[in-house]
Design a protein around this motif. Structure first.
Motif, PDB file in Angstrom:
ATOM      1  N   VAL A 117     -36.872 -34.594 -34.433  1.00 27.94           N
ATOM      2  CA  VAL A 117     -36.678 -35.174 -33.103  1.00 27.94           C
ATOM      3  C   VAL A 117     -35.729 -36.350 -33.246  1.00 27.94           C
ATOM      4  O   VAL A 117     -36.095 -37.407 -33.759  1.00 27.94           O
ATOM      5  N   ASN A 260     -31.447 -27.992 -30.935  1.00 23.67           N
ATOM      6  CA  ASN A 260     -32.652 -28.736 -30.592  1.00 23.67           C
ATOM      7  C   ASN A 260     -32.329 -29.890 -29.650  1.00 23.67           C
ATOM      8  O   ASN A 260     -33.087 -30.200 -28.730  1.00 23.67           O
ATOM      9  N   LYS A 263     -31.897 -28.427 -26.146  1.00 17.83           N
ATOM     10  CA  LYS A 263     -33.197 -28.120 -25.538  1.00 17.83           C
ATOM     11  C   LYS A 263     -33.860 -29.385 -25.004  1.00 17.83           C
ATOM     12  O   LYS A 263     -34.394 -29.407 -23.898  1.00 17.83           O
ATOM     13  N   SER A 264     -33.825 -30.444 -25.819  1.00 11.97           N
ATOM     14  CA  SER A 264     -34.452 -31.685 -25.404  1.00 11.97           C
ATOM     15  C   SER A 264     -33.770 -32.257 -24.159  1.00 11.97           C
ATOM     16  O   SER A 264     -34.433 -32.727 -23.231  1.00 11.97           O
ATOM     17  N   ARG A 267     -34.727 -30.193 -21.047  1.00 15.66           N
ATOM     18  CA  ARG A 267     -36.104 -30.474 -20.645  1.00 15.66           C
ATOM     19  C   ARG A 267     -36.202 -31.831 -19.948  1.00 15.66           C
ATOM     20  O   ARG A 267     -36.899 -31.983 -18.928  1.00 15.66           O
ATOM     21  N   THR A 523     -40.730 -30.763 -26.125  1.00 17.85           N
ATOM     22  CA  THR A 523     -40.165 -30.671 -27.472  1.00 17.85           C
ATOM     23  C   THR A 523     -41.261 -30.879 -28.512  1.00 17.85           C
ATOM     24  O   THR A 523     -42.023 -31.839 -28.422  1.00 17.85           O
TER      25      THR A 523
END
Length: 804
Positions: A117, A260, A263-264, A267, A523
């Motif tokens: 993250v 990733n 995606k974060s 969202r 996430t």
């Protein structure tokens, strides 16, 4: 109805109008309560993020939020959302390739950097800030779609945005869109409840759906514009909640998996738009409320808060004293002594769910808070519970806050029982499993002691990093475990997989069961699970499979051997269906295989004419079963027949057969056999017979049965020094002479003398009754449940014509 109020001029009575005002006021209070609670939760979370990022106190974090909101000309709520939009901590290791390449098709699923993250970069912060600023002017779902397309188009190649709202029968209605052709938008304006609709799947399963391969996605889903359109990758992200009613679709012009970071960002963008989308989309049907609106509102707040909490309503006696409290709302983590949890507690009383509270300081604290209207915060106290019949103590702190004549009670558990720790350790040891966790924000991996034992790893080396795992995996298990890791860390889906690793102790069979915890944007941020060593179990399973395979092979070989032996026996030893006639004798033959067992036995007979006009009769029994017994039987039968035809004396025949078996012995043992042999001369009705360890013949004469005295002779194949004698018998008209094997007289757990007596009695009775034409077959058929083969010869000299 009596006492019904009179309606006013506008159709509503004063009582109804007053009640309507009360309801309106309560609704406003509930709305203010929801808004205040939501704002407080956002502020608290943003403060916590700054405390972790900047390593400062809560007061300093709050002041920093106010300073930033003033500097950026934002409201405090907007600054909190922007701070949450950039949530994340710097990972321990940097990605091996630029962020845009993370998640590409060539990236290893065991690359930890692709799942870490990471904090939002400056470009993402600017994008989210522009989105938040534009949302103030968005009034419809189409406005939100255009704003998303505008702000995300250049950053993430988003070419179209589609927003669907869940309709009442489970279908979808197009709430807004940007980037679709008008004809295509009209075609997809309403989607019935079909299987294979990604937007509907995102709502029903309350999770994001990522479409990254058009060809494979077209096989599973109905795609807007088809798989050959201008959008090779798409995503459907629902708004938050257990039962979301609105989902947002992002259609990209770039192919390949979503990184990733992408995606974060998507969202978080949907998260920012939730307020406007809930107001513009078609609302889902309201849930039925069993209590008044205040209680329902508190329950909805409890549903989104962590930690145990209950709303208590006092139950009073006739004189106004509080006798008990009723639970009208409960948080999901609230549990009573009976194991009931969450909303299962609603409607129950405190003395039913927590009976030891009665008369305690906590009980009086509840009463004081209810009377004085002040918050009760009790000192930590010990509460005794019983689980599975075992009492144990835990320490709690309880807070009770008055709320409109009710109490909002929440509590914190301070300790973890040593008994539970020991039980957990014992469980891991006995189950050969250990827990593991991985924080994707700090890239921190924790193993229990048992996991080091399972992996045969020195605890001083620390937990194994994800990149190290492929070097220990058996190559055949790499693709399957890699796909599981990607589902767990990329999509946040729980996994249960088996795999093999190589250690200093050899190949180990392991199992991993894990699930991911996600943040508010969906996430994955933390993974919890356990490893289990299944090597012993797999070893047992392999041994059982090998044993089963060997048994099946052996069984097949035995069946083949049995079939071959049976065919050989049928060829070598044909059984006549009717009695034979040899010279002046009638010969009845019977042969029955054993009831038990799968192998063919070695019982045999011969009844043949001789060149001199006589006849030869032989009954033998070879020890053992199967091909070996059939082979020995064939050897003895044909050798005895050949020697008898050439005129050899019967004792000489037995001596030579004995020598034959002894000289054909293997390293383990020599084959053995018993035999009775008789030569008949019809002119004198004379019978000369010899035996080699066989049972005595039975003579039935004039209705009386007796066993013949036996000449000398031990079984064949037993000794080189064996000698054999012979005996003579003159048959009279009407005589029956039985030659038989031991299966006719032997029975389990019975003395053989009883078998001899039974045979003599039965045979004599049959002859006296006139059943002598099929004597051998009748005697054999009268032996049910025999465990050995039966072979019988009935040599019968018919009565003279004058005696009939």
């Amino acid at each position: 109805m009596e006492d019904q109020p009179v309606s006013s001029a506008d159709g509503a009575s004063p009582e109804v109008l007053a009640l309507a005002k009360v309801v309106t006021r309560l609704r406003a209070e509930v709305a203010d309560l929801e808004a205040g609670t939501a704002a407080a939760a956002v502020l608290e979370r943003a403060t916590g993020v700054l405390m972790a990022q900047e390593r400062i106190s809560a007061e300093e974090a709050h002041e920093l939020l106010q300073e930033r909101s003033a500097r950026h000309h934002h409201t405090l709520a907007e600054e909190c959302w922007l701070t949450l939009g950039g949530t994340g901590l710097t990972p321990r290791r940097a990605p091996a390739q630029p962020p845009a390449a993370v998640g590409s098709r060539g990236t290893s699923p065991f690359d930890a950097a692709r799942y870490a993250v990471r904090p939002a970069d400056d470009a993402q912060r600017v994008t989210l800030a522009r989105l938040a600023e534009g949302l103030a002017a968005a009034t419809t779902a189409s406005d939100v779609a255009r704003l998303l397309k505008l702000t995300l188009g250049d950053v993430e190649q988003v070419d179209a945005v589609v927003i669907y709202a869940l309709a009442a029968p489970g279908s979808l209605d197009l709430a807004g869109q940007a980037g679709l052709d008008p004809a295509l938008a009209e075609q997809w304006s309403h989607v019935p409840p079909l299987v294979g609709v990604a937007a509907l799947e995102a709502l029903t399963e309350a999770r994001a759906v990522w479409l990254e391969n058009p060809d494979l996605d077209a096989e599973r889903y109905l795609l807007i514009g088809g798989s050959s359109g201008a959008w090779p990758s798409r995503a459907w992200i629902p708004i938050s909640g257990e039962r979301p009613s609105i989902t947002v679709g992002f259609f990209r012009t770039v192919s390949g998996p979503f990184a990733n970071g992408t995606k974060s960002l998507l969202r978080r963008a949907v998260r920012l738009c939730e307020g406007q989308l809930r107001g513009t989309g078609k609302p889902s049907p309201p849930e039925p409320w069993d209590q008044d609106e205040t209680v329902a509102a508190v329950q909805r707040i409890f549903d989104v808060l962590s930690g145990p909490a209950v709303l208590l309503t006092p139950l009073r006696s006739a004189d106004g004293r509080v006798e008990d409290f009723r639970i009208d709302a409960a948080g999901a983590e609230s549990v009573d002594v009976a194991g009931r949890q969450g909303r299962e507690l609603v409607g129950r009383s405190i003395l039913e769910t927590y009976p030891t509270v009665a008369g305690s300081d906590l009980w009086y604290g509840y009463l004081d808070a209810l009377v004085t209207g002040t918050v009760y915060e009790g000192l930590p106290f010990t509460y005794e519970e019983t689980a599975l019949g075992v009492p144990y103590e835990s320490v709690y702190s309880v807070r009770a806050s008055p709320l409109g004549g009710r109490l909002v009670v929440c509590w914190i558990r301070h300790d973890t029982s040593e008994r539970e720790v020991r039980r957990l350790d014992d469980l891991q040891r006995l189950g050969n499993l250990g827990w593991a966790s991985w924080n994707l924000a700090t890239d921190t991996i924790l193993w229990s002691d048992q996991v080091y034992t399972i992996f045969a790893r020195d605890p001083a080396s620390g937990p194994m990093a994800l990149e190290e795992l492929p070097a220990h995996l058996v190559p055949d298990d790499l693709p399957r475990l890699g796909a599981a890791v990607q589902s767990l860390l990329g999509a946040g889906m729980a996994i249960d997989e088996s795999f093999r690793i190589t250690t200093t102790r050899g190949v180990r069979h392991l199992r991993i069961v894990a699930e991911a915890q996600v943040d508010s944007a969906g996430t994955p941020v933390e993974v919890h699970g356990f490893f289990q060593d299944l090597t012993a179990q797999r070893g047992t399973e392999i041994a059982l499979r090998e044993s089963e395979r060997a048994n099946l092979l052996q069984r097949g070989m035995l069946r083949a051997e049995q079939s071959l032996a049976a065919r050989l026996q049928e060829t070598l030893l044909p059984i006549p269906e009717q009695s034979l006639t040899l010279t002046d004798l009638c010969v009845d033959v019977a042969y029955l295989p054993a009831d038990a067992g799968v192998n063919v036995g070695g019982d045999w007979y011969s009844a043949i004419p001789l060149p001199d006009g006589g006849a030869l009769f032989v009954v033998g029994d070879v020890a053992g079963h199967g091909l070996a017994a059939v082979g020995t039987m064939a050897q003895l039968r044909f050798t005895a027949k050949g020697m008898a035809i050439t005129g050899s004396k019967l004792p000489v025949v037995l001596s030579r057969l004995n020598a034959l078996l002894l000289h054909t012995a293997t390293d383990t043992q020599a084959p053995t056999a018993t035999m009775v042999m008789a030569r008949y001369r019809p002119e004198e009705h004379a019978l000369t017979w010899v035996r080699a360890g066989h049972l005595p013949p039975l003579l039935i004469r004039e209705g009386t049965a007796r066993y013949l005295s036996q000449p000398e002779g031990c079984l064949l194949g037993a000794s080189f020094d064996a000698s054999y004698g012979q005996a003579n018998l003159t048959l009279r008209p009407g005589d029956h002479l039985l030659l038989y094997t031991d299966g006719l007289v032997e029975s389990p757990h019975e003395d053989i003398e009883k078998g001899f007596a039974r045979l003599a009695t039965t045979a004599a009775d049959l002859v006296r009754e006139g059943d002598d034409g099929t004597l051998a077959r009748t005697l054999a058929a009268g032996r049910p449940w025999h465990r050995d083969d039966i072979c019988v010869l009935d040599i019968h000299l018919p009565p003279a014509e004058s005696d009939r």
